[in-house]
Design an enzyme around this catalytic site. Structure first.
Site, PDB file in Angstrom:
ATOM      1  N   VAL A 175       0.849  -1.195   0.000  1.00 36.63           N
ATOM      2  CA  VAL A 175       0.000   0.000   0.000  1.00 36.63           C
ATOM      3  C   VAL A 175       0.884   1.245   0.000  1.00 36.63           C
ATOM      4  O   VAL A 175       1.995   1.223   0.549  1.00 36.63           O
ATOM      5  CB  VAL A 175      -0.955   0.010   1.214  1.00 36.63           C
ATOM      6  N   ALA A 227       4.683  -3.254   4.763  1.00 31.69           N
ATOM      7  CA  ALA A 227       5.006  -2.851   3.397  1.00 31.69           C
ATOM      8  C   ALA A 227       4.117  -3.552   2.385  1.00 31.69           C
ATOM      9  O   ALA A 227       4.343  -3.429   1.192  1.00 31.69           O
ATOM     10  CB  ALA A 227       6.474  -3.167   3.121  1.00 31.69           C
ATOM     11  N   GLU A 228       3.120  -4.274   2.857  1.00 31.06           N
ATOM     12  CA  GLU A 228       2.246  -4.996   1.935  1.00 31.06           C
ATOM     13  C   GLU A 228       0.815  -4.490   2.080  1.00 31.06           C
ATOM     14  O   GLU A 228       0.529  -3.365   1.719  1.00 31.06           O
ATOM     15  CB  GLU A 228       2.393  -6.505   2.179  1.00 31.06           C
ATOM     16  N   MET A 229      -0.088  -5.294   2.663  1.00 28.96           N
ATOM     17  CA  MET A 229      -1.458  -4.792   2.757  1.00 28.96           C
ATOM     18  C   MET A 229      -1.672  -3.919   3.990  1.00 28.96           C
ATOM     19  O   MET A 229      -2.640  -3.158   4.071  1.00 28.96           O
ATOM     20  CB  MET A 229      -2.434  -5.973   2.782  1.00 28.96           C
TER      21      MET A 229
END
Lengths: 788, 337
Positions: free
Chosen positions: B83, B125-127
């Site tokens: 995101v 660092a992802e969802m």
């Protein structure tokens, strides 16, 4: 069962039930399959363990070329071990499980490293051949050594544990690495040997990590646990059964107890119903009694121990003037009061005693009036501490009794006076008559003439007094005529105007068209004179007013009851004379006694004026009302029955004084119990020329009359005689000779005397004392009417 | 004695490139087979796999890093980003055939597909999301509620979401590769070049690690067997420590999960950090540090040709690319690290 006890039972029951339920749940959580599952898992671990060892061997021996199976088995082993741990968690097999986990972990690690090392080792081994080939092709320097090395390397595959082989390879390597061109080769040899060592160690570890032993350990521990557990379960089962039985028994006992208590309760309930019915009856009765009390005519008070009023009924409220809420809670003393007459006795003393008491006491109402009550007190209540006080008002009764007593006293006085007067009259008749005769017999210049004249005068005065007394007793001489009261009043007032003080003014309110009354003029004049004189004397020296009023009014029974009246006075139309003065007034005591004979407030009074007036008014069938306040003046209202139109007065009586003629003859029978009268009558009659027969009583008179009735011209008959009174005698005489002429003599008034002779033909009547002239005149008229 | 001979023969046979029939029992690479899956669950999982609501700002779904349509189950980036464009440290491995790996993530920290889903969903660092939020968001959707009730017989929970997605991932097996057909007897399924490439793949020793049905993915191995890779590529990134981050053991330093080479030709760049841009470069680096050898270009081509034959089918469609870009000269540069 007490309520608390019941609650405790319920609580206990609930607790038991909960415990039983918990036990049941605990038991039902028994995992029957666990045993099988645990063993299946343990077996699986063993199997996987064996498989992994086999697999490693196969891989090492190049029978298998990929790690998929090993990876799968490793994952399975890890998972199985985890499942076992989960399944056996909390069963106190921690140590065994920990050991198993450790060994499995070791094994898995060994497998993991084995996989890493195997490929590397095999790669190096394989590459070695190529490297050797390359090295030999390049310069055949170490060809033999290299070839031998290669061969040894392959041999090592087949004999991995051959240390001699390993050592030789190692030596070869050490020698070869001196040649830089063979560095890579040396490197690979090193790697190969190194990894091989690791591999052997890893395989060893995998075999000897102790997984089977630990599995056995776990198994054994589990068996032991299971045995205990089964034992536990069995015991719990028994316990549960016992608990359930206990519960059931308890419930049964409880139910039975409940049933019994319910039965008892029903019985109690039935009893209660009965009692309530009884109570209802009692309450009903009480209500009825309360209603009776409420509507009783008598006042009822209920007092408690400390004589505080707790209840009073409607009659009590009415009597005392208080409302119930004003009296309840107060002591009964607030009602008791003094009264100065009639009522005697004090309730307090009666209240202090504890017996039933009856008596009279004084009561004070709310408005301060005093009452006389006749009361009865009785102890009441279960402990007899309360009092029931019942009383009724006897004030009026007492007053009436007092008044009656008073009237009776007056009447007795009147009777006394009348009796005395009557006897006096007889005596005076003799005195007057003889004195008169004596005076006539004497020459006028005789000195005794004057004395005899005085005797006559005195006798006359005495006769007047007697007359007044008789008047008081209602038996005075009556000359009844139709009279106009207003005219009478005016005449008298004019006459008395002179004797009334200058400072006193007379006011007249005399009704003009006044109905006539029947009465004796002289007596009425006497009444008026008395009233005015009293008013005059009441005012005294001060300026004042005497108001004279006459009028007509309708009088009812209540009015008469409230006035001093003749018993025979009837309600109807009355003519009244009202005399008011602004004098000193009279207090209640004076008012009560004012009509008593010989009662006077004047210094020089004989006290007969008002009593005479009362007698006169009574004789006229009238009534007197007195209003007086000390210092405020007095009003006296005298009522006389009004005549209806056309009424004629009663028979007239004898004219006063007429000369005494002579020259008559005949036989007259004189009947009188008084000798003096008889002798006087004889004298008078003899002078007149009659012959006289005397009889001292009725019987003798009848005897004589029977003997000489043909010769008897007339009879002079006295009313009151012993043995046969005038009335009876007259009857007898009439029987002998119906035409007999009778002159009635009496000390009483004509009306009174002739009352008994109404309807009979009396020749005449003369009241004693009579003057000889009057007597002779009447004789002439009565016995010789044609001769006058 | 006899057993030794047999063994020798077997070994000899193994080391000779053979163009004849294949004996699956001794081949290091095995054909792919579809896994048994719950179809309904997998369908739900598929829906979730493509649902961006799993991410905190509704921008990223699983497919964002694991594009199964065009990118071979990866995203073609050296490092994936999440995101707000937050860049991660790792190169996304392919989701295809991931069900066959012994663990997930380069360091193997997730033991199962279900466990792996935690990483992307909650990763910063992802969802960058939290499970309660995800659950709440999905609960708001009536269709999901119905679907979950149908599939699981209950409400939406994080565990069920993971199970569904994992079930879907188990359907992502690229069966029907040409090489598999060759293994199963179809000798004409692959070209001679590919066959030669396979023989070289074996003789060089690549099969030491890249073996099994997934051509890798079933063991951990250190990066730098014959040479010290990290001495030559120094870094202080956490990801470079590999399995050491999970076990903490010194022997696990720089140890990574051996990736599957099944869709290697589709999932450039390569290595855990995406540092190898071309396939040739990756193979060369591997050979140097893992095998301690240099592979000549000719052999590289053959191996690459072999690798192309490993790509299977998904939903009846072959994922094998038409263009052999990795055989293009520009992707064969020698200036690879």
């Amino acid at each position: 069962m007490k309520r608390f006890g019941m609650r405790a039972h319920w609580a206990l029951l609930l607790m038991l039930a909960v415990v039983a339920l918990m036990q049941y749940r605990h038991l039902s959580s028994f995992d029957a399959a666990r045993y099988a599952r645990v063993h299946a898992l343990l077996e699986r671990v063993l199997r996987l363990d064996t498989q992994s060892e086999e697999g490693m061997l196969l891989l090492f021996n190049r029978r298998l070329a990929h790690f998929d199976d090993r990876t799968r088995d490793a994952a399975a082993l890890a998972e199985t071990e985890r499942s076992l741990e989960q399944l056996l968690a909390g069963l106190q097999l921690a140590d065994a499980l920990r050991a198993l986990r450790a060994s499995v972990g070791t094994q898995l690690d060994a497998i993991d490293h084995f996989k890493r090392d195997l490929g590397i080792m095999m790669n190096s081994q394989r590459y070695l051949a190529t490297l050797v080939e390359q090295a030999v092709a390049r310069d055949g320097v170490h060809a033999q050594a290299l070839l031998r090395l290669n061969r040894d390397a392959y041999q090592l595959l087949l004999e991995p544990d051959n240390r001699f082989l390993k050592a030789r390879i190692e030596r070869a390597r050490a020698r070869l690495e001196r040649d830089p061109a063979l560095a890579v080769l040396g490197r690979h040899v090193h790697v190969m040997l190194d990894r091989l060592t690791h591999l052997r160690r890893e395989m060893d570890t995998a075999v000897h990590c102790g997984t089977p032993e630990n599995v056995a350990l776990v198994g054994k521990a589990f068996e032991a646990f299971h045995a205990r557990y089964m034992e536990d379960v069995r015991r719990n089962r028994l316990g549960l059964i016992a608990l359930v039985l206990l519960l059931v028994a308890y419930m049964a006992w409880l139910l039975r107890h409940l049933h019994l208590s319910l039965r008892a309760r029903d019985a109690a309930h039935a009893r209660l119903q009965e009692e309530m019915a009884a109570l209802r009856d009692v309450r009903d009765e009480n209500a009825v009694l309360a209603m009776a009390l409420k509507h009783a005519a008598e006042a009822v008070l209920i007092l408690d121990e400390s004589l505080t009023i707790r209840y009073l009924n409607a009659a009590a409220e009415a009597l005392t003037g208080y409302r119930a809420d004003e009296l309840i809670g107060r002591s009964v003393d607030c009602l008791s009061g003094a009264r100065d007459q009639a009522c005697c006795g004090d309730m307090s003393q009666a209240l202090a005693d504890r017996d039933t008491h009856r008596g009279e006491a004084a009561l004070v109402t709310k408005s301060g009036d005093g009452l006389c009550v006749e009361y009865s007190i009785a102890p009441a209540g279960e402990d007899g501490k309360r009092r029931v006080l019942v009383f009724h008002d006897v004030t009026e009764a007492r007053e009436r009794a007092a008044r009656l007593e008073h009237a009776q006293r007056l009447e007795s006085l009147g009777v006394l006076a009348g009796g005395i007067a009557h006897d006096f009259n007889n005596i005076l008749t003799a005195v007057m008559g003889n004195a008169s005769l004596a005076r006539r017999a004497l020459p006028p210049e005789s000195p005794a003439h004057e004395k005899l004249a005085r005797i006559e005068q005195s006798a006359k005065r005495a006769a007047d007094l007697c007359q007044q007394m008789l008047a008081y007793s209602g038996k005075g001489a009556f000359v009844l005529k139709r009279l106009d009261l207003s005219r009478l009043v005016r005449e008298m007032a004019m006459l008395l105007d002179v004797s009334i003080g200058k400072q006193i003014s007379l006011r007249y309110r005399l009704s003009v068209a006044l109905p006539a009354i029947e009465g004796d003029q002289a007596q009425l004049q006497q009444v008026i004179m008395n009233l005015i004189t009293n008013a005059n004397e009441a005012i005294g020296e001060q300026p004042g007013v005497i108001a004279l009023a006459t009028g007509v009014m309708e009088v009812d029974r209540a009015y008469l009851a409230d006035s001093i009246a003749d018993e025979q006075a009837k309600p109807g139309r009355y003519v009244y004379l009202e005399v008011s003065d602004t004098g000193c007034g009279m207090d209640k005591d004076t008012q009560r006694q004012m009509f008593d004979p010989f009662f006077t407030t004047k210094f020089t009074g004989r006290g007969l004026g008002m009593s005479a007036m009362l007698g006169i008014v009574r004789g006229h069938h009238g009534a007197i009302r007195v209003y007086s306040e000390p210092g405020d003046g007095t009003t006296i209202r005298v009522l006389f029955p009004a005549l209806a139109e056309g009424e004629c007065p009663a028979i007239t009586s004898a004219e006063p004084e007429a000369p005494l003629p002579g020259g008559l003859s005949g036989l007259v029978l004189v009947v009188d119990d008084e000798q003096a009268i008889r002798e006087l009558a004889c004298l008078i009659l003899s002078e007149m020329g009659f012959d006289v027969l005397q009889a001292e009583d009725g019987e003798r008179a009848v005897e004589l009359f029977r003997a000489h009735h043909r010769d008897i011209t007339g009879v002079v008959l006295d009313m009151t005689m012993p043995r046969m009174d005038g009335k009876t005698c007259y009857r007898e005489l009439c029987r002998i000779d119906p035409d007999v002429r009778v002159i009635l003599t009496s000390g009483y008034s004509e009306e009174e005397a002739t009352a008994h002779f109404k309807g009979k033909r009396l020749a005449g009547f003369i009241q004693k004392p009579f003057s000889p002239d009057a007597f002779s005149a009447l004789v002439r008229v009565a016995f010789c009417p044609d001769a006058s | 004695m006899l057993s030794r001979v047999w063994i020798a023969l077997a070994v000899g046979w193994l080391s000779i490139a053979h163009a004849g029939a294949v004996d699956l029992n001794v081949e290091p690479i095995q054909p792919l087979e579809a896994l048994p899956v719950d179809k309904a669950r997998a369908a739900l999982g598929r829906k979730l796999f493509f649902d961006t609501r799993l991410s905190v700002d509704n921008s990223i779904s699983c497919a964002h890093c694991h594009d199964i349509k065009d990118m071979g189950g990866a995203d073609g980036l050296a490092h994936s980003f999440g995101v707000n464009g937050r860049e991660g440290e790792a190169n996304s491995p392919t989701v295809f055939n991931a069900a066959l790996n012994l663990a997930q993530f380069w360091d193997g920290r997730a033991a199962s597909l279900e466990a792996q889903i935690d990483g992307p969903v909650t990763g910063h660092a992802e969802m960058a999301n939290r499970w309660p939020a995800v659950v709440a968001r999905l609960r708001a959707d009536a269709e999901y509620r119905r679907a979950f009730r149908r599939v699981f017989g209950g409400g939406i929970t994080a565990a069920r979401i993971k199970r569904a997605i994992a079930e879907f991932e188990r359907t992502l097996i690229t069966t029907g590769a040409r090489f598999d057909r060759y293994l199963l007897g179809d000798t004409n399924a692959i070209s001679a070049e590919a066959k030669r490439g396979y023989a070289l793949f074996k003789s060089y020793g690549c099969v030491a690690c890249h073996q099994g049905r997934n051509v890798g993915g079933n063991l951990f191995q250190v990066l730098g067997v014959m040479g010290d890779y990290f001495a030559d590529h120094p870094s202080d990134r956490a990801i470079d420590r590999g399995r050491f981050n999970v076990t903490g053991k010194a022997e696990d330093m720089h140890v990574f999960k051996v990736p599957s080479l099944r869709l290697a030709v589709l999932t450039a760049p390569y290595f855990h950090d995406g540092s190898q841009r071309t396939l040739a470069g990756a193979i060369r680096t591997m050979a140097r540090y893992q095998l301690g050898r240099e592979i000549p270009e000719r052999d590289l081509r053959a191996i690459i040709a072999f690798l192309y034959s490993l790509v299977g089918e998904y939903q009846g469609r072959s994922l094998e690319p038409k263009e052999r870009i990795w055989l293009a000269p520009e992707n064969f540069g020698r200036r690879e690290r």
